[in-house]
Design an enzyme around this catalytic site. Sequence first.
Site, short mmCIF file in Angstrom:
data_model
loop_
_atom_site.label_atom_id
_atom_site.label_comp_id
_atom_site.label_asym_id
_atom_site.label_seq_id
_atom_site.Cartn_x
_atom_site.Cartn_y
_atom_site.Cartn_z
N CYS A 1 38.05 33.62 32.13
CA CYS A 1 37.29 33.32 33.34
C CYS A 1 36.26 34.42 33.58
CB CYS A 1 38.23 33.21 34.54
SG CYS A 1 37.41 32.79 36.09
N ASP B 1 35.51 35.67 36.35
CA ASP B 1 35.91 36.47 37.52
C ASP B 1 35.77 37.97 37.24
OD1 ASP B 1 37.71 37.84 39.47
OD2 ASP B 1 38.16 35.80 40.10
N ARG C 1 37.30 40.36 38.33
CA ARG C 1 38.57 41.09 38.29
C ARG C 1 39.29 40.92 36.96
NH1 ARG C 1 41.00 37.95 43.25
NH2 ARG C 1 39.99 36.32 41.99
N HIS D 1 43.88 32.75 35.24
CA HIS D 1 44.51 33.73 36.13
C HIS D 1 44.86 33.08 37.46
CE1 HIS D 1 40.87 34.55 38.74
NE2 HIS D 1 40.28 34.02 37.69
N CYS E 1 42.42 32.16 41.34
CA CYS E 1 41.14 31.79 40.73
C CYS E 1 40.35 30.90 41.69
CB CYS E 1 41.37 31.06 39.41
SG CYS E 1 39.87 30.50 38.59
#
Length: 208
Positions: free
Chosen positions: A44, A46, A48, A100, A103
Amino acid sequence: MHYHDYQELINNNRKWVSEKLETTPEYFEQLSKGQKPPYLYIGCSDSRMPITSFTRTEPGELFIHRNVANQVSLTDMNLLAVLEYAVEALDVRHIIVCGHYCCGGIEAAYKGTATGVVENWVSPIRDIYMQHRQEIDILPTEKERLQRLSELNVIAQVKNICTTSVMHRAYKTVKYPTVHGWVLDIENGLIKELELPTKEWQAQGILP
Protein backbone atom coordinates in the site's frame (compact mmCIF):
# COMPACT_ATOMS: atom_id res chain seq x y z
CA MET A 1 4.98 12.43 15.32
CA HIS A 2 7.86 14.53 13.95
CA TYR A 3 7.39 16.19 10.58
CA HIS A 4 10.50 17.22 8.69
CA ASP A 5 11.03 20.51 6.95
CA TYR A 6 11.68 19.92 3.28
CA GLN A 7 15.38 20.81 3.51
CA GLU A 8 15.81 18.21 6.24
CA LEU A 9 15.19 15.50 3.67
CA ILE A 10 18.23 16.62 1.68
CA ASN A 11 20.34 17.10 4.80
CA ASN A 12 19.38 13.67 6.10
CA ASN A 13 20.40 12.13 2.78
CA ARG A 14 23.87 13.66 3.10
CA LYS A 15 24.20 12.35 6.67
CA TRP A 16 23.03 8.87 5.67
CA VAL A 17 25.55 8.72 2.81
CA SER A 18 28.37 9.78 5.14
CA GLU A 19 27.40 7.14 7.71
CA LYS A 20 27.27 4.41 5.06
CA LEU A 21 30.68 5.36 3.67
CA GLU A 22 32.20 5.40 7.14
CA THR A 23 31.25 1.78 7.78
CA THR A 24 31.46 0.47 4.18
CA PRO A 25 33.54 2.68 1.86
CA GLU A 26 32.62 0.60 -1.23
CA TYR A 27 28.86 0.52 -0.42
CA PHE A 28 27.62 2.70 -3.29
CA GLU A 29 30.17 1.36 -5.75
CA GLN A 30 28.78 -2.12 -5.13
CA LEU A 31 25.19 -0.89 -5.19
CA SER A 32 25.67 0.74 -8.60
CA LYS A 33 26.76 -2.52 -10.23
CA GLY A 34 23.18 -3.78 -10.55
CA GLN A 35 20.33 -5.36 -8.66
CA LYS A 36 19.38 -8.97 -7.98
CA PRO A 37 16.61 -8.70 -5.38
CA PRO A 38 15.08 -11.98 -4.19
CA TYR A 39 11.74 -10.33 -3.38
CA LEU A 40 9.02 -8.48 -5.24
CA TYR A 41 6.96 -6.52 -2.73
CA ILE A 42 3.53 -5.16 -3.66
CA GLY A 43 2.15 -2.96 -0.91
CA CYS A 44 0.00 0.00 0.00
CA SER A 45 1.10 3.59 -0.66
CA ASP A 46 0.28 4.52 2.95
CA SER A 47 3.07 6.71 4.38
CA ARG A 48 3.19 4.51 7.48
CA MET A 49 4.30 1.51 5.42
CA PRO A 50 8.06 1.83 4.79
CA ILE A 51 8.49 -1.92 4.47
CA THR A 52 12.29 -1.68 4.47
CA SER A 53 12.10 -0.39 8.03
CA PHE A 54 9.69 -3.11 9.18
CA THR A 55 11.77 -5.90 7.59
CA ARG A 56 15.24 -4.41 8.16
CA THR A 57 16.08 -4.78 4.49
CA GLU A 58 18.74 -2.82 2.65
CA PRO A 59 18.72 -1.19 -0.81
CA GLY A 60 18.89 -3.93 -3.44
CA GLU A 61 16.90 -6.53 -1.50
CA LEU A 62 13.29 -5.57 -2.37
CA PHE A 63 11.84 -4.72 -5.77
CA ILE A 64 8.84 -2.59 -4.82
CA HIS A 65 5.48 -1.57 -6.27
CA ARG A 66 2.97 0.36 -4.18
CA ASN A 67 -0.51 1.72 -4.76
CA VAL A 68 -3.63 2.60 -2.75
CA ALA A 69 -4.78 -0.49 -0.84
CA ASN A 70 -2.24 -2.81 -2.53
CA GLN A 71 -4.37 -3.65 -5.55
CA VAL A 72 -3.36 -6.10 -8.27
CA SER A 73 -5.46 -4.89 -11.16
CA LEU A 74 -5.14 -7.03 -14.29
CA THR A 75 -5.53 -3.89 -16.42
CA ASP A 76 -2.83 -1.91 -14.57
CA MET A 77 0.08 -1.72 -17.02
CA ASN A 78 2.33 -0.26 -14.34
CA LEU A 79 1.81 -3.25 -12.07
CA LEU A 80 2.07 -5.75 -14.92
CA ALA A 81 5.32 -4.21 -16.14
CA VAL A 82 6.78 -4.38 -12.62
CA LEU A 83 5.66 -8.00 -12.26
CA GLU A 84 7.04 -9.06 -15.63
CA TYR A 85 10.38 -7.36 -15.04
CA ALA A 86 10.67 -8.82 -11.53
CA VAL A 87 9.87 -12.37 -12.63
CA GLU A 88 11.50 -12.56 -16.05
CA ALA A 89 14.47 -10.17 -15.79
CA LEU A 90 15.30 -10.08 -12.08
CA ASP A 91 14.33 -13.70 -11.38
CA VAL A 92 12.80 -12.92 -7.98
CA ARG A 93 12.18 -15.97 -5.80
CA HIS A 94 9.28 -14.60 -3.74
CA ILE A 95 6.34 -12.29 -4.46
CA ILE A 96 4.76 -10.67 -1.42
CA VAL A 97 1.44 -8.83 -1.42
CA CYS A 98 1.22 -6.85 1.81
CA GLY A 99 -1.81 -5.03 3.15
CA HIS A 100 -2.25 -3.47 6.55
CA TYR A 101 -4.79 -2.81 9.24
CA CYS A 102 -6.09 0.76 9.63
CA CYS A 103 -6.04 1.16 5.83
CA GLY A 104 -7.94 4.17 4.51
CA GLY A 105 -8.64 2.50 1.18
CA ILE A 106 -10.17 -0.53 2.88
CA GLU A 107 -12.32 1.67 5.13
CA ALA A 108 -13.52 3.79 2.19
CA ALA A 109 -14.49 0.68 0.25
CA TYR A 110 -16.23 -0.86 3.26
CA LYS A 111 -18.23 2.28 4.05
CA GLY A 112 -18.77 3.31 0.44
CA THR A 113 -17.38 6.78 1.15
CA ALA A 114 -14.76 7.01 -1.61
CA THR A 115 -15.31 9.49 -4.44
CA GLY A 116 -13.75 10.27 -7.79
CA VAL A 117 -10.83 8.22 -9.05
CA VAL A 118 -10.32 6.60 -5.64
CA GLU A 119 -13.90 5.31 -5.71
CA ASN A 120 -13.18 3.59 -9.01
CA TRP A 121 -9.85 2.25 -7.75
CA VAL A 122 -11.22 0.66 -4.55
CA SER A 123 -14.42 -0.68 -6.13
CA PRO A 124 -12.92 -4.22 -6.36
CA ILE A 125 -12.51 -4.14 -2.56
CA ARG A 126 -16.16 -3.21 -2.24
CA ASP A 127 -16.93 -6.28 -4.37
CA ILE A 128 -14.82 -8.44 -2.03
CA TYR A 129 -16.80 -7.13 0.92
CA MET A 130 -20.11 -7.92 -0.78
CA GLN A 131 -18.92 -11.44 -1.66
CA HIS A 132 -17.93 -12.12 1.96
CA ARG A 133 -20.50 -9.94 3.66
CA GLN A 134 -22.00 -12.71 5.79
CA GLU A 135 -18.58 -13.69 7.16
CA ILE A 136 -17.53 -10.08 7.78
CA ASP A 137 -20.76 -8.64 9.20
CA ILE A 138 -21.00 -11.32 11.87
CA LEU A 139 -17.81 -10.00 13.51
CA PRO A 140 -18.64 -8.01 16.66
CA THR A 141 -16.76 -4.75 16.04
CA GLU A 142 -16.12 -2.51 13.06
CA LYS A 143 -12.39 -2.77 13.73
CA GLU A 144 -12.52 -6.56 13.36
CA ARG A 145 -14.64 -6.28 10.22
CA LEU A 146 -12.16 -3.88 8.61
CA GLN A 147 -9.25 -6.09 9.60
CA ARG A 148 -10.87 -9.14 8.05
CA LEU A 149 -11.62 -7.21 4.87
CA SER A 150 -7.93 -6.20 4.74
CA GLU A 151 -6.96 -9.86 4.94
CA LEU A 152 -9.49 -10.97 2.32
CA ASN A 153 -8.31 -8.18 0.03
CA VAL A 154 -4.71 -9.41 0.26
CA ILE A 155 -5.75 -12.98 -0.52
CA ALA A 156 -7.75 -11.77 -3.52
CA GLN A 157 -4.79 -9.78 -4.82
CA VAL A 158 -2.44 -12.75 -4.42
CA LYS A 159 -4.90 -14.78 -6.47
CA ASN A 160 -4.92 -12.05 -9.11
CA ILE A 161 -1.12 -12.27 -9.28
CA CYS A 162 -1.35 -15.99 -9.92
CA THR A 163 -3.80 -15.53 -12.80
CA THR A 164 -1.58 -13.15 -14.81
CA SER A 165 0.03 -14.23 -18.07
CA VAL A 166 3.40 -13.46 -16.48
CA MET A 167 2.86 -16.10 -13.82
CA HIS A 168 1.33 -18.54 -16.28
CA ARG A 169 4.58 -18.39 -18.24
CA ALA A 170 6.60 -18.74 -15.03
CA TYR A 171 4.63 -21.80 -13.93
CA LYS A 172 5.70 -23.61 -17.11
CA THR A 173 9.35 -23.30 -16.10
CA VAL A 174 11.38 -25.30 -13.60
CA LYS A 175 11.77 -22.34 -11.23
CA TYR A 176 9.01 -19.90 -10.41
CA PRO A 177 8.49 -17.50 -7.51
CA THR A 178 6.48 -18.41 -4.44
CA VAL A 179 3.62 -16.05 -3.63
CA HIS A 180 2.83 -14.84 -0.11
CA GLY A 181 0.14 -12.72 1.53
CA TRP A 182 1.00 -10.45 4.45
CA VAL A 183 -0.89 -8.02 6.64
CA LEU A 184 1.02 -5.52 8.73
CA ASP A 185 -0.55 -4.53 12.04
CA ILE A 186 0.39 -0.87 12.42
CA GLU A 187 -0.66 -0.89 16.07
CA ASN A 188 2.18 -3.25 17.00
CA GLY A 189 4.44 -3.29 13.94
CA LEU A 190 4.14 -7.05 13.44
CA ILE A 191 3.65 -8.82 10.11
CA LYS A 192 1.04 -11.56 9.89
CA GLU A 193 1.53 -14.14 7.16
CA LEU A 194 -1.85 -15.20 5.84
CA GLU A 195 -2.80 -18.76 5.06
CA LEU A 196 -3.58 -19.01 1.36
CA PRO A 197 -6.05 -21.51 -0.14
CA THR A 198 -3.32 -23.06 -2.28
CA LYS A 199 -4.98 -26.49 -2.60
CA GLU A 200 -8.19 -24.84 -3.79
CA TRP A 201 -6.26 -22.75 -6.30
CA GLN A 202 -4.40 -25.81 -7.53
CA ALA A 203 -7.71 -27.61 -8.03
CA GLN A 204 -8.92 -24.61 -10.05
CA GLY A 205 -5.78 -24.68 -12.21
CA ILE A 206 -4.59 -21.30 -10.91
CA LEU A 207 -1.48 -22.80 -9.27
CA PRO A 208 0.58 -25.68 -10.67
